[in-house]
Design a protein around this motif. Structure first.
Motif, PDB file in Angstrom:
ATOM      1  N   ASP A   1      -0.460 -45.902  25.075  1.00 16.26           N
ATOM      2  CA  ASP A   1      -1.069 -44.777  25.240  1.00 16.26           C
ATOM      3  C   ASP A   1      -0.138 -43.453  25.390  1.00 16.26           C
ATOM      4  O   ASP A   1      -0.854 -42.329  25.314  1.00 16.26           O
ATOM      5  N   GLY A   2       1.158 -43.518  25.217  1.00 15.89           N
ATOM      6  CA  GLY A   2       1.964 -42.521  25.071  1.00 15.89           C
ATOM      7  C   GLY A   2       2.335 -41.966  26.533  1.00 15.89           C
ATOM      8  O   GLY A   2       2.007 -42.800  27.493  1.00 15.89           O
ATOM      9  N   PRO A   3       3.005 -40.758  26.750  1.00 17.51           N
ATOM     10  CA  PRO A   3       3.921 -40.420  27.906  1.00 17.51           C
ATOM     11  C   PRO A   3       2.744 -40.372  29.189  1.00 17.51           C
ATOM     12  O   PRO A   3       1.617 -40.147  28.917  1.00 17.51           O
ATOM     13  N   LEU A   4       3.464 -40.760  30.249  1.00 15.57           N
ATOM     14  CA  LEU A   4       2.389 -40.491  31.657  1.00 15.57           C
ATOM     15  C   LEU A   4       3.242 -39.767  32.680  1.00 15.57           C
ATOM     16  O   LEU A   4       4.466 -39.737  32.758  1.00 15.57           O
ATOM     17  N   HIS A   5       2.397 -38.970  33.411  1.00 16.45           N
ATOM     18  CA  HIS A   5       3.239 -38.178  34.605  1.00 16.45           C
ATOM     19  C   HIS A   5       3.061 -39.163  35.842  1.00 16.45           C
ATOM     20  O   HIS A   5       2.296 -39.771  35.925  1.00 16.45           O
ATOM     21  N   TRP A   6       4.163 -39.044  36.305  1.00 18.71           N
ATOM     22  CA  TRP A   6       4.098 -39.708  37.832  1.00 18.71           C
ATOM     23  C   TRP A   6       3.479 -38.666  38.780  1.00 18.71           C
ATOM     24  O   TRP A   6       4.025 -37.276  38.573  1.00 18.71           O
TER      25      TRP A   6
ATOM     26  N   PRO B   1      -4.606 -42.277  34.963  1.00 18.10           N
ATOM     27  CA  PRO B   1      -3.916 -41.457  33.885  1.00 18.10           C
ATOM     28  C   PRO B   1      -2.637 -40.770  34.312  1.00 18.10           C
ATOM     29  O   PRO B   1      -2.091 -40.328  33.445  1.00 18.10           O
ATOM     30  N   GLY B   2      -2.156 -40.877  35.604  1.00 23.37           N
ATOM     31  CA  GLY B   2      -1.084 -40.089  35.803  1.00 23.37           C
ATOM     32  C   GLY B   2      -1.533 -38.685  36.152  1.00 23.37           C
ATOM     33  O   GLY B   2      -2.572 -38.143  35.797  1.00 23.37           O
ATOM     34  N   GLU B   3      -0.799 -38.125  37.079  1.00 19.60           N
ATOM     35  CA  GLU B   3      -1.208 -36.660  37.641  1.00 19.60           C
ATOM     36  C   GLU B   3      -0.062 -35.616  37.174  1.00 19.60           C
ATOM     37  O   GLU B   3       0.846 -35.585  37.336  1.00 19.60           O
ATOM     38  N   GLY B   4      -0.650 -34.771  36.076  1.00 14.03           N
ATOM     39  CA  GLY B   4       0.001 -33.806  35.549  1.00 14.03           C
ATOM     40  C   GLY B   4       0.149 -32.612  36.517  1.00 14.03           C
ATOM     41  O   GLY B   4       1.149 -31.852  36.818  1.00 14.03           O
ATOM     42  N   ARG B   5      -1.053 -32.347  37.116  1.00 11.39           N
ATOM     43  CA  ARG B   5      -1.420 -31.171  37.902  1.00 11.39           C
ATOM     44  C   ARG B   5      -1.712 -31.702  39.383  1.00 11.39           C
ATOM     45  O   ARG B   5      -2.581 -32.681  39.465  1.00 11.39           O
ATOM     46  N   LEU B   6      -0.633 -31.558  40.116  1.00 10.32           N
ATOM     47  CA  LEU B   6      -0.649 -32.114  41.501  1.00 10.32           C
ATOM     48  C   LEU B   6      -1.434 -31.378  42.474  1.00 10.32           C
ATOM     49  O   LEU B   6      -1.812 -30.307  42.344  1.00 10.32           O
TER      50      LEU B   6
ATOM     51  N   THR C   1       5.190 -28.805  40.469  1.00 10.52           N
ATOM     52  CA  THR C   1       3.858 -29.142  40.651  1.00 10.52           C
ATOM     53  C   THR C   1       2.838 -29.312  39.449  1.00 10.52           C
ATOM     54  O   THR C   1       1.871 -29.894  39.668  1.00 10.52           O
ATOM     55  N   ASN C   2       3.329 -28.847  38.585  1.00 12.03           N
ATOM     56  CA  ASN C   2       2.436 -28.978  37.201  1.00 12.03           C
ATOM     57  C   ASN C   2       2.957 -29.253  35.798  1.00 12.03           C
ATOM     58  O   ASN C   2       4.224 -29.451  35.736  1.00 12.03           O
ATOM     59  N   SER C   3       2.141 -29.686  34.986  1.00 13.96           N
ATOM     60  CA  SER C   3       2.431 -29.986  33.572  1.00 13.96           C
ATOM     61  C   SER C   3       2.631 -28.848  32.977  1.00 13.96           C
ATOM     62  O   SER C   3       2.164 -27.725  33.115  1.00 13.96           O
ATOM     63  N   VAL C   4       3.713 -28.841  31.878  1.00 11.58           N
ATOM     64  CA  VAL C   4       4.168 -27.712  31.234  1.00 11.58           C
ATOM     65  C   VAL C   4       2.847 -27.248  30.342  1.00 11.58           C
ATOM     66  O   VAL C   4       2.774 -26.069  29.835  1.00 11.58           O
ATOM     67  N   ASP C   5       1.755 -28.050  30.081  1.00  5.70           N
ATOM     68  CA  ASP C   5       0.688 -27.806  29.332  1.00  5.70           C
ATOM     69  C   ASP C   5      -0.328 -26.750  29.964  1.00  5.70           C
ATOM     70  O   ASP C   5      -0.674 -25.823  29.412  1.00  5.70           O
ATOM     71  N   ASP C   6      -0.082 -26.651  31.459  1.00  2.55           N
ATOM     72  CA  ASP C   6      -0.624 -25.433  32.000  1.00  2.55           C
ATOM     73  C   ASP C   6      -0.172 -24.130  31.990  1.00  2.55           C
ATOM     74  O   ASP C   6      -0.826 -22.717  32.193  1.00  2.55           O
TER      75      ASP C   6
ATOM     76  N   PHE D   1      11.317 -32.582  32.762  1.00  2.00           N
ATOM     77  CA  PHE D   1      11.313 -31.693  33.748  1.00  2.00           C
ATOM     78  C   PHE D   1       9.867 -31.489  34.522  1.00  2.00           C
ATOM     79  O   PHE D   1       9.611 -30.921  35.694  1.00  2.00           O
ATOM     80  N   ASP D   2       8.837 -31.941  33.790  1.00  2.00           N
ATOM     81  CA  ASP D   2       7.289 -31.734  34.363  1.00  2.00           C
ATOM     82  C   ASP D   2       7.002 -33.343  34.930  1.00  2.00           C
ATOM     83  O   ASP D   2       5.908 -33.431  34.840  1.00  2.00           O
ATOM     84  N   ARG D   3       8.053 -34.172  34.968  1.00  2.00           N
ATOM     85  CA  ARG D   3       7.560 -35.467  35.561  1.00  2.00           C
ATOM     86  C   ARG D   3       7.026 -36.437  34.591  1.00  2.00           C
ATOM     87  O   ARG D   3       6.310 -37.436  35.003  1.00  2.00           O
ATOM     88  N   ARG D   4       7.298 -36.242  33.236  1.00  5.15           N
ATOM     89  CA  ARG D   4       6.488 -36.968  32.263  1.00  5.15           C
ATOM     90  C   ARG D   4       7.408 -38.261  31.938  1.00  5.15           C
ATOM     91  O   ARG D   4       8.713 -37.719  31.561  1.00  5.15           O
ATOM     92  N   VAL D   5       6.924 -39.401  32.195  1.00  9.03           N
ATOM     93  CA  VAL D   5       7.785 -40.458  31.785  1.00  9.03           C
ATOM     94  C   VAL D   5       7.466 -40.636  30.198  1.00  9.03           C
ATOM     95  O   VAL D   5       6.528 -40.767  29.755  1.00  9.03           O
ATOM     96  N   GLN D   6       8.527 -41.062  29.470  1.00  7.38           N
ATOM     97  CA  GLN D   6       8.462 -41.057  27.890  1.00  7.38           C
ATOM     98  C   GLN D   6       9.333 -41.979  27.675  1.00  7.38           C
ATOM     99  O   GLN D   6      10.528 -42.077  28.089  1.00  7.38           O
ATOM    100  N   ARG D   7       9.040 -42.837  26.407  1.00 13.41           N
ATOM    101  CA  ARG D   7       9.771 -43.815  25.899  1.00 13.41           C
ATOM    102  C   ARG D   7      10.871 -43.385  25.207  1.00 13.41           C
ATOM    103  O   ARG D   7      11.028 -42.426  24.374  1.00 13.41           O
TER     104      ARG D   7
END
Length: 903
Positions: free
Chosen positions: A731-736, A744-749, A366-371, A666-672
């Motif tokens: 722009d760097g990684p993006l959350h779906w 910007p993508g949704e880290g916190r849903l 449900t959340n970004s690890v940043d939270d 694991f936190d839905r972050r799409v990365q290159r």
């Protein structure tokens, strides 16, 4: 605040230091004891600047409004230069021979024009410690800056290092001062990364030859998704370092991602296709690509045309990129004509996808690890982050050291349990009982957020009715813990303002794993700790690098990309138009169903990409029978795995360091993911192999590049509509979800609404049910399987690196009380027998396991742990019950060599 640096005006935030201001102005002062990740200590006095006529250390002096800072102040420069010159006088001449880009000390000397020292002081002769395969200590280069000690404490949280000696003789030591390799060091590499003088280094960077090129990519080990910089020299990896601007790892790494890269040039890499053209009893032999492709294409087409498309089963891989998984499911549906496509998330986090989607709406955390930075209480359930996800484990340690409360729910006394306020040492298989017991306390004692429950949740009445029969004493009895422990955990979680839930495979890999995810999610809903401003939510720790992405991309028997159901005619029509093919309407087979169908003769071919199913899947004897029953087995892999040994054609694939594409962490972050190395020999990416095979079968998969594949997926999948390679590079990684290029993508849903049919978070009333397999008098012990720090999954990569020196063989963790009853000593051999097989292990005596419980992994092919594991599966998803296998133990009679390692 507004201030000036060398007459240049700059603005800095409140709480900034003078060093922050200097860097904001683009000016430069050297530092030796400073690391932006650490608490400044101002001990080296090399960063002196002039402030109101006084020489002040830039790293510890607070910036103030209107301050005038002079980096060219003569008094400050002369004092800093003298300090540095005195320091250099104590070092051997080779200290200044290190390439400047690898030594802050050398760069500081260059800044001050210092090439030698005028002073003749005593020099050390402490020698070196090269006992560790990765961390190399040269004591004579140590300047006692304390950075390595502080990184080990403040960033890694291991506290393995200290400074020993006094004055001139002060030097870093590991553990009690013995050989580094015997110390508690976990080889995260943080000490090497921060060392300013070269006293701590690693083999690839101790070599003074220049680095040829450096590539930024995403780690291909666990699901954390660390950003790494891969340094290449002469076509091979010289070193890998963590990117300090990495959004997830923040400049940190672990022993696998940082150091375990030698497998890329292992002598047993597959570099040419292999075919077996004389039946399964004939050997695999090298073949040309054309021959191997023709062989596989002809046989696959023949089976499809003779027995129907559903006679073929395809298993994709969490080690493959998103683009490769997208192409694999497209190949299965558009070329083979079947929905029989699955991936290894079936065996680990399928209950997460189903459970989280049912509770909240999306099949991810449900959340970004940043939270986590804002949490005041962390509940860890069924996860061992310090070993399976070390960078997140280190982050959790940092949070606890800063004051966050910690609850651990795990049958073993894992590393983090030592720091926990409450450790609920629950019996394996009792998760639902534990979570129901905690929920009952939250409701009974007024900890639930009634406003949130009224306006944003559903199912409270049904849950309350169920919990009437689940008081804490009953839940505690089922879990094998005291009621007081359970109530203490509930009260700690209930009293938190921003609780976070972190869970892993100890919740999902059970016969009722989906129920475990649902009842754990209940706790977040009851607290209003999800979908609200400042919430920390629920994070599921994915085991492999792209477990999340493999499912996101539709490598599932019932879902197209973005979890769009194949049974939805409108969804199918959209894909049919884009692919110019007919997507089958009926869901396909799950992995374990494929095996059963193969043994029954209904599945005649298996196509396995990058998974060693013969070693890693449960009841591996049954898996081998399924492979033997097939008319054709096609395999892609980097090495000749146990699965490849059953194959009729093997295509040589490439590891993540040779791939182009993306992963989802694991936190839905799409990365290159970017290729740092050229493919070895004739090896090709899974992406290229699928294209070549489709072409050999007369089909065109389109999307010729990984970027094109992501673009096609985005065009067909609303969840990923705003994601592209070009945007990620820019722009760097993006959350779906990321639904358009300007979002910007949704880290916190779920801040506005949950993605459920009624827009509310769904509480689940799920009763405790017993495990699928239980101990009895014949099989009285419970075997738990999991991960250890230095190896990864099947071990195919980590065992081909010096990590093998750190753990050369597998062991069985056994409680000393059980060992005493059986007459076993540490290192003795024991036969472990389940209802399916017998496997022999050396014993490791430890009280981290409970009497009656055992622990081991499946990282070594010479100890076939999964020959033992249960064939029970989660009733909702088919996820295997890896965490509970009933076994018996029988000591192996002593021989002269009975304690030999690795037997």
């Amino acid at each position: 605040m507004r201030l000036s640096v060398d007459t240049i005006g700059v603005e800095v935030a409140s709480g900034a230091t003078v060093l922050d201001a200097v860097r904001a102005a683009g000016a430069m002062v050297p530092t030796l004891c400073y690391d932006e990740r650490l608490t400044p200590q101002g001990s080296c006095r090399v960063c002196l600047v002039g402030i109101r006529g006084r020489a002040m250390p830039a790293c510890t002096t607070p910036a103030t409004d209107g301050m005038d800072i002079r980096t060219d102040d003569d008094t400050a420069r002369r004092a800093a230069r003298l300090t540095l010159e005195l320091l250099v006088s104590q070092l051997p001449a080779r200290a200044l021979d290190i390439p400047a880009e690898r030594s802050e000390l050398v760069r500081a000397c260059q800044h001050f024009g210092l090439t030698s020292s005028r002073f003749d002081g005593a020099t050390r002769n402490g020698g070196v410690d090269h006992s560790h395969p990765y961390v190399k200590l040269d004591r004579d280069l140590c300047i006692a800056c304390n950075r390595c000690v502080r990184v080990c404490a403040e960033v890694q949280g291991t506290f393995a290092l200290s400074l020993a000696g006094r004055g001139f003789d002060t030097v870093v030591v590991a553990g009690t001062g013995g050989p580094w390799v015997t110390s508690p060091c976990v080889a995260c590499g943080g000490c090497v990364d921060t060392c300013p003088s070269g006293a701590l280094s690693e083999p690839g960077l101790a070599d003074p030859r220049p680095i040829g090129r450096t590539t930024t990519t995403t780690c291909g080990y666990c699901g954390v998704g660390c950003t790494l910089r891969v340094h290449v020299r002469d076509g091979a990896v010289a070193a890998i370092t963590p990117a300090h601007d990495g959004p997830v790892n923040r400049g940190h790494a672990c022993v696998k991602g940082r150091f375990a890269h030698a497998f890329t040039r292992s002598r047993d890499r597959l570099t040419t296709p292999l075919v077996r053209d004389g039946g399964r009893d004939s050997p695999l032999r090298p073949a040309s690509w054309q021959e191997a492709l023709t062989f596989a294409a002809t046989r696959l087409a023949g089976i499809r045309d003779r027995h129907g498309p559903d006679a073929i089963g395809m298993i994709s891989s969490a080690r493959a990129t998103n683009e490769e998984n997208y192409l694999a499911q497209k190949f299965a549906r558009a070329v083979l004509g079947t929905n029989n496509i699955d991936n290894c998330s079936r065996l680990c986090h399928a209950p997460s996808a189903v459970g989280l989607a049912a509770a909240f709406g999306h099949a991810g955390g449900t959340n970004s690890v940043d939270d986590l930075d804002d949490t005041d209480c962390i509940l860890i359930a069924g996860a061992n982050p310090t070993e399976a996800h070390p960078v997140i484990g280190a982050r959790i340690k940092q949070l606890v050291l800063r004051g966050a409360r910690l609850i651990v729910i795990d049958p073993r006394r894992i590393d983090l349990a030592e720091m926990a306020d409450v450790h609920v040492k629950a019996r394996p298989g009792s998760n639902v009982a534990v979570f129901n017991g905690i929920a009952r306390v939250l409701l009974d004692e007024g900890y639930a957020d009634q406003g949130f429950l009224r306006t944003r949740a559903s199912g409270l009445a049904e849950l309350t009715a169920l919990l009437a029969d689940h008081p804490p004493d009953r839940a505690a009895q089922l879990a094998g813990v005291t009621p007081e422990t359970l109530v203490a955990a509930a009260r700690l979680f209930g009293a938190a303002r921003r609780p976070a839930i972190v869970y892993g495979l100890g919740i999902t890999e059970h016969a009722h794993g989906t129920d475990g995810v649902r009842t754990l999610s209940n706790l977040a809903i009851l607290k209003g700790a999800v979908g609200t401003p400042g919430c920390c939510g629920v994070l599921s720790m994915r085991g492999q690098n792209n477990v999340q992405g493999a499912s996101d991309m539709g490598a599932l028997p019932d879902m197209l990309p973005g979890y769009q159901r194949v049974t939805d005619a409108g969804v199918r029509a959209r894909f049919n138009r884009a692919w110019r093919a007919e997507v089958p309407a009926r869901p396909g087979l799950r992995i374990l169903d494929m095996f059963a169908s193969a043994i029954a003769g209904r599945v005649r071919a298996m196509y396995v990409i990058g998974e060693d199913i013969a070693q890693t899947d449960p009841d591996s004897g049954n898996v081998r029978r399924a492979l033997a029953a097939c008319d054709l087995v096609v395999n892609h892999d980097v090495f000749l795995s146990a699965t490849a040994e059953h194959a009729d054609v093997v295509f040589p694939a490439v590891p993540f360091l040779e791939k182009d594409g993306t992963f989802v962490n694991f936190d839905r972050r799409v990365q290159r993911v970017r290729p740092a190395l050229d493919p070895l020999g004739q090896a090709r990416s899974d992406f290229d192999i699928l294209h070549l095979l489709a072409r050999a079968m007369g089909a065109d998969l389109g999307c010729p590049t990984p970027a094109d594949a992501m673009a096609e997926c985005a065009a067909l999948t609303p969840t990923f509509a705003g994601i592209s390679h070009a945007r990620l590079d820019r722009d760097g990684p993006l959350h779906w979800p990321c639904r358009s290029p300007d979002q910007p993508g949704e880290g916190r849903l779920y801040l506005d609404s949950f993605a459920t049919p009624d827009g509310r978070a769904a509480l689940a009333a799920r009763p405790y049910l017993p495990p699928g397999e239980q101990a009895d008098t014949t099989f009285p012990y419970v075997l738990i399987t999991g991960r250890r720090l230095v190896h990864y999954n099947s071990g195919s990569m980590s065992r081909r690196t010096p990590n093998h020196q750190l753990r050369p063989h597998e062991v069985l963790d056994l409680h000393p009380d059980d060992a005493a009853r059986l007459g076993l000593g540490d290192g003795d051999l024991v036969e472990v027998t389940s209802r399916r097989a017998t496997v022999t292990y050396p014993v490791h005596l430890t009280d981290t396991v409970t009497p009656g419980q055992l622990f081991t992994t499946f990282s070594f092919p010479d100890t076939l742990t999964n020959a033992l594991t249960s064939d029970a599966t989660d009733t909702d998803t088919g996820c295997p019950e890896y965490k509970i296998t009933a076994v018996s133990l029988s000591p192996v009679p002593h021989r002269a060599d009975s304690r030999a390692a690795g037997r």
